[in-house]
Design a protein around this motif. Sequence first.
Motif, PDB file in Angstrom:
ATOM      1  N   SER A  13       0.987  -1.341   0.025  1.00 54.26           N
ATOM      2  CA  SER A  13       0.170   0.155   0.071  1.00 54.26           C
ATOM      3  C   SER A  13       0.775   1.097   0.124  1.00 54.26           C
ATOM      4  CB  SER A  13      -0.916  -0.042   1.364  1.00 54.26           C
ATOM      5  OG  SER A  13      -1.704  -1.113   1.145  1.00 54.26           O
ATOM      6  N   LYS A  14       0.371   2.208  -0.925  1.00 53.54           N
ATOM      7  CA  LYS A  14       1.360   3.389  -0.869  1.00 53.54           C
ATOM      8  C   LYS A  14       0.567   4.638  -0.457  1.00 53.54           C
ATOM      9  CE  LYS A  14       5.196   1.812  -2.918  1.00 53.54           C
ATOM     10  NZ  LYS A  14       6.214   2.310  -3.823  1.00 53.54           N
ATOM     11  N   GLY A  15      -0.712   4.395  -0.222  1.00 54.83           N
ATOM     12  CA  GLY A  15      -1.389   5.476   0.314  1.00 54.83           C
ATOM     13  C   GLY A  15      -1.702   5.534   1.690  1.00 54.83           C
ATOM     14  N   LYS A  16      -2.925   5.609   2.152  1.00 49.55           N
ATOM     15  CA  LYS A  16      -2.892   5.696   3.601  1.00 49.55           C
ATOM     16  C   LYS A  16      -2.465   4.452   4.123  1.00 49.55           C
ATOM     17  CE  LYS A  16      -6.786   6.124   7.160  1.00 49.55           C
ATOM     18  NZ  LYS A  16      -8.112   6.086   7.294  1.00 49.55           N
ATOM     19  N   MET A  17      -1.343   4.599   5.097  1.00 50.35           N
ATOM     20  CA  MET A  17      -0.731   3.318   5.635  1.00 50.35           C
ATOM     21  C   MET A  17      -1.469   3.231   7.033  1.00 50.35           C
ATOM     22  SD  MET A  17       3.032   3.363   4.548  1.00 50.35           S
ATOM     23  CE  MET A  17       3.525   5.289   4.489  1.00 50.35           C
ATOM     24  N   GLU A  18      -1.990   1.916   7.514  1.00 47.14           N
ATOM     25  CA  GLU A  18      -2.622   1.688   8.713  1.00 47.14           C
ATOM     26  C   GLU A  18      -1.958   0.531   9.211  1.00 47.14           C
ATOM     27  OE1 GLU A  18      -6.864   1.282   8.597  1.00 47.14           O
ATOM     28  OE2 GLU A  18      -6.981   2.772   7.119  1.00 47.14           O
ATOM     29  N   ARG A  19      -1.424   0.474  10.359  1.00 51.06           N
ATOM     30  CA  ARG A  19      -0.661  -0.598  11.111  1.00 51.06           C
ATOM     31  C   ARG A  19      -1.398  -2.021  10.840  1.00 51.06           C
ATOM     32  NH1 ARG A  19       3.282  -1.146  14.654  1.00 51.06           N
ATOM     33  NH2 ARG A  19       3.268  -2.628  16.063  1.00 51.06           N
ATOM     34  N   ASN A  20      -2.531  -1.895  10.989  1.00 52.14           N
ATOM     35  CA  ASN A  20      -3.189  -3.273  10.741  1.00 52.14           C
ATOM     36  C   ASN A  20      -3.569  -3.704   9.385  1.00 52.14           C
ATOM     37  OD1 ASN A  20      -3.186  -3.486  13.468  1.00 52.14           O
ATOM     38  ND2 ASN A  20      -5.249  -2.868  13.876  1.00 52.14           N
ATOM     39  N   ASP A  21      -3.055  -2.918   8.286  1.00 53.24           N
ATOM     40  CA  ASP A  21      -3.341  -3.446   7.025  1.00 53.24           C
ATOM     41  C   ASP A  21      -2.292  -4.224   6.567  1.00 53.24           C
ATOM     42  OD1 ASP A  21      -3.358  -3.279   4.243  1.00 53.24           O
ATOM     43  OD2 ASP A  21      -3.301  -1.497   3.825  1.00 53.24           O
ATOM     44  N   PRO A  22      -2.426  -5.552   6.328  1.00 52.06           N
ATOM     45  CA  PRO A  22      -1.531  -6.448   5.899  1.00 52.06           C
ATOM     46  C   PRO A  22      -0.514  -6.029   4.851  1.00 52.06           C
ATOM     47  CG  PRO A  22      -3.613  -7.482   5.970  1.00 52.06           C
ATOM     48  CD  PRO A  22      -3.972  -6.117   6.096  1.00 52.06           C
ATOM     49  N   ALA A  23      -1.018  -5.070   3.842  1.00 51.65           N
ATOM     50  CA  ALA A  23      -0.299  -4.608   2.816  1.00 51.65           C
ATOM     51  C   ALA A  23       0.700  -3.390   2.945  1.00 51.65           C
ATOM     52  CB  ALA A  23      -0.846  -4.489   1.585  1.00 51.65           C
ATOM     53  N   SER A  24       0.578  -2.655   4.286  1.00 44.63           N
ATOM     54  CA  SER A  24       1.257  -1.624   4.540  1.00 44.63           C
ATOM     55  C   SER A  24       2.747  -1.881   4.456  1.00 44.63           C
ATOM     56  CB  SER A  24       0.869  -1.180   6.009  1.00 44.63           C
ATOM     57  OG  SER A  24      -0.243  -0.500   5.940  1.00 44.63           O
ATOM     58  N   PRO A  25       3.426  -0.965   4.203  1.00 44.98           N
ATOM     59  CA  PRO A  25       4.847  -1.115   4.351  1.00 44.98           C
ATOM     60  C   PRO A  25       5.363  -1.198   5.710  1.00 44.98           C
ATOM     61  CG  PRO A  25       4.533   0.618   2.883  1.00 44.98           C
ATOM     62  CD  PRO A  25       3.118   0.286   3.396  1.00 44.98           C
ATOM     63  N   SER A  26       6.490  -1.901   6.045  1.00 41.62           N
ATOM     64  CA  SER A  26       6.823  -2.001   7.454  1.00 41.62           C
ATOM     65  C   SER A  26       8.324  -2.344   7.222  1.00 41.62           C
ATOM     66  CB  SER A  26       6.205  -3.235   8.247  1.00 41.62           C
ATOM     67  OG  SER A  26       6.650  -3.508   9.407  1.00 41.62           O
ATOM     68  N   LEU A  27       9.274  -1.570   8.396  1.00 46.71           N
ATOM     69  CA  LEU A  27      10.567  -1.645   8.480  1.00 46.71           C
ATOM     70  C   LEU A  27      10.836  -2.851   9.255  1.00 46.71           C
ATOM     71  CD1 LEU A  27      12.065   1.748   9.211  1.00 46.71           C
ATOM     72  CD2 LEU A  27      12.115   0.526   7.278  1.00 46.71           C
ATOM     73  N   GLY A  35      20.081  -2.754  15.760  1.00 48.05           N
ATOM     74  CA  GLY A  35      19.353  -1.751  15.392  1.00 48.05           C
ATOM     75  C   GLY A  35      18.633  -1.569  14.240  1.00 48.05           C
ATOM     76  N   TYR A  36      17.768  -0.478  14.207  1.00 43.39           N
ATOM     77  CA  TYR A  36      17.585   0.122  12.859  1.00 43.39           C
ATOM     78  C   TYR A  36      18.577   0.870  12.122  1.00 43.39           C
ATOM     79  CZ  TYR A  36      12.571  -1.687  14.335  1.00 43.39           C
ATOM     80  OH  TYR A  36      11.853  -2.349  14.553  1.00 43.39           O
ATOM     81  N   ILE A  37      19.421   0.160  11.497  1.00 39.14           N
ATOM     82  CA  ILE A  37      20.662   0.928  10.797  1.00 39.14           C
ATOM     83  C   ILE A  37      20.518   0.380   9.520  1.00 39.14           C
ATOM     84  CG2 ILE A  37      22.135   0.978  13.113  1.00 39.14           C
ATOM     85  CD1 ILE A  37      23.396  -1.327  11.913  1.00 39.14           C
ATOM     86  N   LYS A  38      21.239   1.416   8.709  1.00 42.17           N
ATOM     87  CA  LYS A  38      21.201   1.256   7.207  1.00 42.17           C
ATOM     88  C   LYS A  38      21.188  -0.051   6.460  1.00 42.17           C
ATOM     89  CE  LYS A  38      22.966   3.373   3.112  1.00 42.17           C
ATOM     90  NZ  LYS A  38      23.956   4.516   2.594  1.00 42.17           N
ATOM     91  N   ASN A  39      22.277  -0.796   7.121  1.00 45.01           N
ATOM     92  CA  ASN A  39      22.454  -2.139   6.286  1.00 45.01           C
ATOM     93  C   ASN A  39      21.640  -3.387   6.954  1.00 45.01           C
ATOM     94  OD1 ASN A  39      24.370  -1.156   4.427  1.00 45.01           O
ATOM     95  ND2 ASN A  39      26.081  -1.247   5.725  1.00 45.01           N
ATOM     96  N   ASN A  40      20.966  -2.888   7.840  1.00 45.11           N
ATOM     97  CA  ASN A  40      20.247  -4.026   8.478  1.00 45.11           C
ATOM     98  C   ASN A  40      18.610  -3.895   8.738  1.00 45.11           C
ATOM     99  OD1 ASN A  40      20.135  -6.251  10.535  1.00 45.11           O
ATOM    100  ND2 ASN A  40      19.638  -4.904  12.267  1.00 45.11           N
ATOM    101  N   ILE A  41      18.240  -2.819   7.742  1.00 49.24           N
ATOM    102  CA  ILE A  41      16.694  -2.990   7.402  1.00 49.24           C
ATOM    103  C   ILE A  41      15.972  -3.186   5.977  1.00 49.24           C
ATOM    104  CG2 ILE A  41      16.276  -1.237   9.424  1.00 49.24           C
ATOM    105  CD1 ILE A  41      16.342   0.928   7.566  1.00 49.24           C
ATOM    106  N   LYS A  42      15.095  -3.745   5.831  1.00 46.23           N
ATOM    107  CA  LYS A  42      14.375  -3.904   4.596  1.00 46.23           C
ATOM    108  C   LYS A  42      13.241  -3.577   4.906  1.00 46.23           C
ATOM    109  CE  LYS A  42      17.592  -6.873   2.776  1.00 46.23           C
ATOM    110  NZ  LYS A  42      18.503  -6.756   1.707  1.00 46.23           N
ATOM    111  N   VAL A  43      12.262  -3.064   3.612  1.00 48.82           N
ATOM    112  CA  VAL A  43      10.967  -2.733   3.819  1.00 48.82           C
ATOM    113  C   VAL A  43       9.972  -3.961   3.279  1.00 48.82           C
ATOM    114  CG1 VAL A  43       9.106  -1.128   2.771  1.00 48.82           C
ATOM    115  CG2 VAL A  43      11.317  -0.398   3.485  1.00 48.82           C
ATOM    116  N   VAL A  44       9.290  -4.347   4.164  1.00 54.32           N
ATOM    117  CA  VAL A  44       8.464  -5.667   3.833  1.00 54.32           C
ATOM    118  C   VAL A  44       7.094  -5.332   4.291  1.00 54.32           C
ATOM    119  CG1 VAL A  44      10.218  -7.421   4.347  1.00 54.32           C
ATOM    120  CG2 VAL A  44       8.753  -6.711   6.170  1.00 54.32           C
ATOM    121  N   SER A  45       5.996  -6.016   3.903  1.00 53.83           N
ATOM    122  CA  SER A  45       4.481  -5.916   4.340  1.00 53.83           C
ATOM    123  C   SER A  45       4.551  -6.044   5.684  1.00 53.83           C
ATOM    124  CB  SER A  45       3.668  -6.735   3.537  1.00 53.83           C
ATOM    125  OG  SER A  45       3.913  -8.179   3.957  1.00 53.83           O
TER     126      SER A  45
END
Length: 72
Positions: A13-27, A35-45
């Motif tokens: 989903s690229k529009g309104k992102m909701e936490r419970n939306d299975p298709a929302s991007p998530s780090l 931690g959440y550092i450059k080489n340790n994160i990916k964007v997944v659903s």
Amino acid sequence: IPEVCPLLGITLSKGKMERNDPASPSLDRVDNSKGYIKNNIKVVSYKANAMKNNASIESLKLFCRNLEGYLK
């Protein structure tokens, strides 16, 4: 942000992102001990991130193998 979740193949989903939306991007932290550092994160659903949240790769593989037989 990719168009498609690299783990589940669903369109993110690229529009309104909701936490419970299975298709929302998530780090996702690839290595949870880091931690959440450059080489340790990916964007997944959100759904993929929730699925792998507390499970090891071995547990997920076992789940998939057993699920196929369970649903027959």
